[in-house]
Design a protein around this motif. Structure first.
Motif, short mmCIF file in Angstrom:
data_model
loop_
_atom_site.label_atom_id
_atom_site.label_comp_id
_atom_site.label_asym_id
_atom_site.label_seq_id
_atom_site.Cartn_x
_atom_site.Cartn_y
_atom_site.Cartn_z
N VAL A 27 1.64 -47.82 0.31
CA VAL A 27 2.07 -46.72 -0.56
C VAL A 27 1.08 -46.53 -1.72
O VAL A 27 0.85 -45.41 -2.17
CB VAL A 27 3.50 -46.95 -1.07
CG1 VAL A 27 3.86 -46.03 -2.22
CG2 VAL A 27 4.50 -46.76 0.07
N LEU A 46 7.04 -40.04 0.57
CA LEU A 46 7.11 -40.84 1.79
C LEU A 46 8.37 -40.52 2.58
O LEU A 46 8.34 -40.42 3.80
CB LEU A 46 7.04 -42.34 1.46
CG LEU A 46 7.10 -43.30 2.65
CD1 LEU A 46 6.01 -43.01 3.67
CD2 LEU A 46 7.01 -44.75 2.15
N LEU A 85 2.30 -43.16 6.59
CA LEU A 85 1.31 -43.82 5.73
C LEU A 85 -0.06 -43.91 6.39
O LEU A 85 -1.02 -44.41 5.80
CB LEU A 85 1.79 -45.23 5.36
CG LEU A 85 3.03 -45.27 4.46
CD1 LEU A 85 3.63 -46.66 4.45
CD2 LEU A 85 2.65 -44.81 3.06
#
Length: 113
Positions: A27, A46, A85
């Protein structure tokens, strides 16, 4: 090896710890800022990209080795987060697999060096 905890329990715990730490690390550099530099992705972003609830992501991010709360991400969740991601799902568990192997096969640990 600690005989008070079964190897399977150690494997689950180390896999969970590894997944949560990998998520935190990913992240931190998941997107690029306006200057082309790695930038932190917000939990909200996210959640939007992965379809995983922000509250669930918050539990994973807040998890640490001393956490006692039960969280157990399924394979679909791990894959959705990994895709959002842009990391391979297997990367989330590599450290846990190596640690488990060292616990189960301690005499082979010295061969790594």
């Amino acid at each position: 090896m600690d005989t008070s905890t079964l190897p399977e329990e150690n494997c689950f715990r180390s896999t969970l710890d590894s997944f949560c730490q990998s998520l935190v690390n990913a992240v931190r550099v998941a997107r690029m800022d306006e200057h082309g530099e790695p930038a932190k992705m917000t939990q909200h972003e996210l959640a939007n990209r992965s379809g995983v609830a922000r509250s669930t992501i918050a539990k994973y991010v807040a998890h640490n080795a001393r956490s006692t709360g039960e969280i157990n991400p399924d394979l679909e969740t791990i894959c959705r987060l990994a895709k959002a991601l842009n990391v391979p799902p297997a990367a989330c568990h590599a450290a846990a697999a190596a640690e488990f192997a060292r616990q189960v096969f301690p005499r082979y640990s010295s061969l790594e060096n």
